[in-house]
Design a protein around this motif. Structure first.
Motif, PDB file in Angstrom:
ATOM      1  N   TRP A 238       0.855  -1.190   0.000  1.00 12.38           N
ATOM      2  CA  TRP A 238       0.000   0.000   0.000  1.00 12.38           C
ATOM      3  C   TRP A 238       0.887   1.235   0.000  1.00 12.38           C
ATOM      4  O   TRP A 238       1.765   1.372   0.860  1.00 12.38           O
ATOM      5  CB  TRP A 238      -0.866  -0.027   1.258  1.00 12.38           C
TER       6      TRP A 238
ATOM      7  N   THR B  18      -9.701  -0.814   5.255  1.00 13.07           N
ATOM      8  CA  THR B  18      -9.820  -1.994   4.386  1.00 13.07           C
ATOM      9  C   THR B  18     -10.174  -3.252   5.187  1.00 13.07           C
ATOM     10  O   THR B  18     -10.231  -4.342   4.624  1.00 13.07           O
ATOM     11  CB  THR B  18      -8.509  -2.268   3.621  1.00 13.07           C
TER      12      THR B  18
ATOM     13  N   HIS C 298      -0.291  -7.508  -5.282  1.00 14.58           N
ATOM     14  CA  HIS C 298      -0.908  -6.238  -5.674  1.00 14.58           C
ATOM     15  C   HIS C 298      -0.166  -5.060  -5.046  1.00 14.58           C
ATOM     16  O   HIS C 298       0.225  -5.137  -3.881  1.00 14.58           O
ATOM     17  CB  HIS C 298      -2.368  -6.179  -5.216  1.00 14.58           C
TER      18      HIS C 298
ATOM     19  N   ILE D 235      -0.979  -1.091  -4.399  1.00 11.48           N
ATOM     20  CA  ILE D 235      -2.097  -0.138  -4.418  1.00 11.48           C
ATOM     21  C   ILE D 235      -1.593   1.260  -4.071  1.00 11.48           C
ATOM     22  O   ILE D 235      -0.952   1.445  -3.032  1.00 11.48           O
ATOM     23  CB  ILE D 235      -3.168  -0.550  -3.378  1.00 11.48           C
TER      24      ILE D 235
ATOM     25  N   CYS E 108      -3.117   4.583  -2.946  1.00 10.71           N
ATOM     26  CA  CYS E 108      -4.411   5.093  -2.483  1.00 10.71           C
ATOM     27  C   CYS E 108      -4.293   6.543  -2.044  1.00 10.71           C
ATOM     28  O   CYS E 108      -3.641   6.849  -1.047  1.00 10.71           O
ATOM     29  CB  CYS E 108      -4.968   4.235  -1.347  1.00 10.71           C
TER      30      CYS E 108
ATOM     31  N   GLU F 181      -7.226  12.881  -8.468  1.00  7.23           N
ATOM     32  CA  GLU F 181      -7.374  11.656  -9.268  1.00  7.23           C
ATOM     33  C   GLU F 181      -6.233  11.511 -10.270  1.00  7.23           C
ATOM     34  O   GLU F 181      -5.652  10.428 -10.418  1.00  7.23           O
ATOM     35  CB  GLU F 181      -8.723  11.676 -10.015  1.00  7.23           C
TER      36      GLU F 181
ATOM     37  N   HIS G 230      -2.709  -0.919  -8.846  1.00  9.30           N
ATOM     38  CA  HIS G 230      -4.033  -0.313  -8.672  1.00  9.30           C
ATOM     39  C   HIS G 230      -3.917   1.136  -8.195  1.00  9.30           C
ATOM     40  O   HIS G 230      -3.042   1.461  -7.400  1.00  9.30           O
ATOM     41  CB  HIS G 230      -4.837  -1.072  -7.610  1.00  9.30           C
TER      42      HIS G 230
ATOM     43  N   TRP H 242      -6.397   3.874  -6.323  1.00  8.25           N
ATOM     44  CA  TRP H 242      -7.679   4.035  -5.630  1.00  8.25           C
ATOM     45  C   TRP H 242      -7.771   5.429  -5.026  1.00  8.25           C
ATOM     46  O   TRP H 242      -6.759   6.025  -4.660  1.00  8.25           O
ATOM     47  CB  TRP H 242      -7.811   3.018  -4.488  1.00  8.25           C
TER      48      TRP H 242
ATOM     49  N   ASN I  15     -12.926   4.267  -4.069  1.00  6.27           N
ATOM     50  CA  ASN I  15     -13.295   3.989  -5.453  1.00  6.27           C
ATOM     51  C   ASN I  15     -12.050   3.717  -6.291  1.00  6.27           C
ATOM     52  O   ASN I  15     -11.106   4.495  -6.271  1.00  6.27           O
ATOM     53  CB  ASN I  15     -14.069   5.162  -6.055  1.00  6.27           C
ATOM     54  N   PRO I  16     -12.051   2.603  -7.051  1.00  8.21           N
ATOM     55  CA  PRO I  16     -10.928   2.318  -7.940  1.00  8.21           C
ATOM     56  C   PRO I  16     -10.943   3.290  -9.122  1.00  8.21           C
ATOM     57  O   PRO I  16     -12.004   3.590  -9.667  1.00  8.21           O
ATOM     58  CB  PRO I  16     -11.210   0.892  -8.431  1.00  8.21           C
TER      59      PRO I  16
ATOM     60  N   ASP J  33      -6.402   0.405 -12.996  1.00  2.88           N
ATOM     61  CA  ASP J  33      -5.577  -0.740 -12.618  1.00  2.88           C
ATOM     62  C   ASP J  33      -4.776  -1.161 -13.833  1.00  2.88           C
ATOM     63  O   ASP J  33      -5.221  -1.009 -14.971  1.00  2.88           O
ATOM     64  CB  ASP J  33      -6.420  -1.889 -12.046  1.00  2.88           C
TER      65      ASP J  33
END
Ligand code: CO
Length: 215
Positions: free
Chosen positions: A39, A53, A92, A94, A96, A149, A178, A180, A190-191, A194
């Motif tokens: 993460w 999460t 994965h 991520i 975020c 974003e 990913h 997010w 919200n994704p 990816d």
């Protein structure tokens, strides 16, 4: 009781509760960690990765900095990424971010904040890359949220552009990347994007042909 003592008291209560639920809980985590996720999140206190999460100790390898940036000369982030991808072999990664991000907001302003200007400069570059879209957005809040974003999407592409990720993609067909965004108003993630392993990069200039060379 001092404010910091409250943390230690709460910690003891938490540890007792965990052992009560599962007497083996801590012992089972002592020998090895096998998190499936890395993460990369914002340092913001309102976006705690495990809590939002529903994950537990041992589930997520975590790196946080102001505005969740993946800077290709940041040895701290790169060391975390390399260890997570090559040694822990996370499935994965991520990135975020979150709406209302103070770091992105500061980068969008013309105010000088001192040393952190250097860090936020990376976000100003993203603003410039997308100035046509951003300039067309009417309210400042909507413009900020769109830049938040775009920043997340940029950082996920930055991950794909590293030799660390490219080498892992060739070697073990992972990790999956990913991007997010977390909403402070309702707690929902919200994704946004990816990128599966071995997806062509945003530009071929970032591709390495001789990945047998280490880093
Ligand atoms: Co933030």
């Amino acid at each position: 009781m001092q404010q910091y003592e409250q943390l230690l008291k709460a910690n003891k209560a938490w540890a007792d509760r965990m052992v009560e639920q599962d007497p083996n809980f801590f012992e089972s985590l002592v020998e090895v960690q096998r998190p499936a996720f890395l993460w990369i999140g914002c340092a913001d206190s309102r976006v705690p990765p495990n809590e939002i999460t529903g994950t537990r100790p041992g589930d997520i390898f975590i790196h946080r900095n102001v505005a969740n940036l993946v800077i290709h000369t940041d040895m701290n982030m790169l060391s975390v990424l390399q260890y997570a991808v090559e040694v822990l072999e996370v499935k994965h990664v991520i990135v975020c971010g979150h709406y209302g991000c103070g770091g992105v907001k500061a980068a969008m302003s013309r105010h000088s904040y001192g040393l952190i200007n250097k860090w936020l400069r990376h976000i100003k570059d993203i603003y410039r890359l997308h100035v046509d879209e951003l300039a067309g957005i009417q309210t400042e809040e909507a413009r900020l949220n769109r830049l938040i974003e775009l920043n997340i999407i940029e950082q996920v592409n930055n991950l794909a552009d590293t030799s660390i990720v490219q080498r892992a993609w060739k070697g073990r067909n992972g990790p999956h990347l990913h991007g997010w965004v977390y909403d402070l108003h309702n707690g929902i993630i919200n994704p946004l994007i990816d990128i599966a392993a071995n997806t062509p990069l945003e530009h071929e200039i970032y591709e390495y042909d001789d990945l047998d060379v280490q880093h």
